[in-house]
Design an enzyme around this catalytic site. Sequence first.
Site, short mmCIF file in Angstrom:
data_model
loop_
_atom_site.label_atom_id
_atom_site.label_comp_id
_atom_site.label_asym_id
_atom_site.label_seq_id
_atom_site.Cartn_x
_atom_site.Cartn_y
_atom_site.Cartn_z
N ASP A 186 12.21 58.23 -28.63
CA ASP A 186 11.66 58.16 -29.99
C ASP A 186 12.76 57.76 -30.97
OD1 ASP A 186 9.30 59.12 -28.93
OD2 ASP A 186 9.79 61.21 -29.39
N1 URA Z 1 10.21 63.37 -25.12
C1 URA Z 1 9.97 63.19 -26.43
O1 URA Z 1 9.15 63.90 -27.03
N2 URA Z 1 10.65 62.22 -27.07
C2 URA Z 1 11.59 61.44 -26.48
O2 URA Z 1 12.19 60.59 -27.13
C3 URA Z 1 11.83 61.66 -25.11
C4 URA Z 1 11.13 62.64 -24.45
#
Ligand code: URA
Length: 237
Positions: free
Chosen positions: A106
């Site tokens: 993310d």
């Molecule tokens: N899980 C998440 O919620 N976000 C990420 O970036 C990676 C794993």
Amino acid sequence: MSKLSLDRILQSQGFGTRKYCRTLIEDGEVAVNGVVQDNYKTVVDTESLVLTVFEEEWRYREHVYIALYKPANYECSRKPSHHPGVLTLLPEQFTWREVQPVGRLDHDTTGMLLMSDDGPFIHAQSSPKRHVPKVYQATTAEPVTDALVAQLLGGVQLHDEPAPLAALVCEKKGEHQLEIVLEQGKYHQVKRMLAAAGNHCSALHRSAIGGLQLASLGLQEGEWCYLDEAQLALLAG
Ligand code: URA
């Protein structure tokens, strides 16, 4: 080992279009193993080849395998919309080589992101069948309780998943700190699992993929390195 014309080699390494690469060579900007070569038709052996382009050395690589220490506020998507893309943290050649992230983090997640231009490698690494454990350090809004740890280890139901998802490992590391190891890579999985268990993830960091620890690479946020064979072998877990 393969032998290719110098303009094709330069293009394969991401220095631009064939036409631009020919111009670079004819302008005397390219050296092959330390010797300037201004004929773009020259056939060169790619084995152990070192190119010098604009006085910078580049080892020939058929493919590149990279680990980036992703900072927050960078997007992994091909067409980033709200933040710069992670490719802006790498030399421009890698964009020309079509290097892409292996899976996604993310925009607000930090930590280890693999990148490559090797399609089968990207596919194999991101395959749901592969079960490569990924280690995350999560900061939680509410305190970490034994019940939360038990829930994450026992499995939580996410609304669009057919079955509950469980962490492989889940350990309390502090009042608001949790280490969680997942073998799947579902969309926003850590955040959604924490939310489903009644907490909230306020910061997330990926510290390892398989047996490859980000800390072992000596990178600062925003820095990257090539991965060698031994490091790639560790990705298997
Ligand atoms: N899980 C998440 O919620 N976000 C990420 O970036 C990676 C794993």
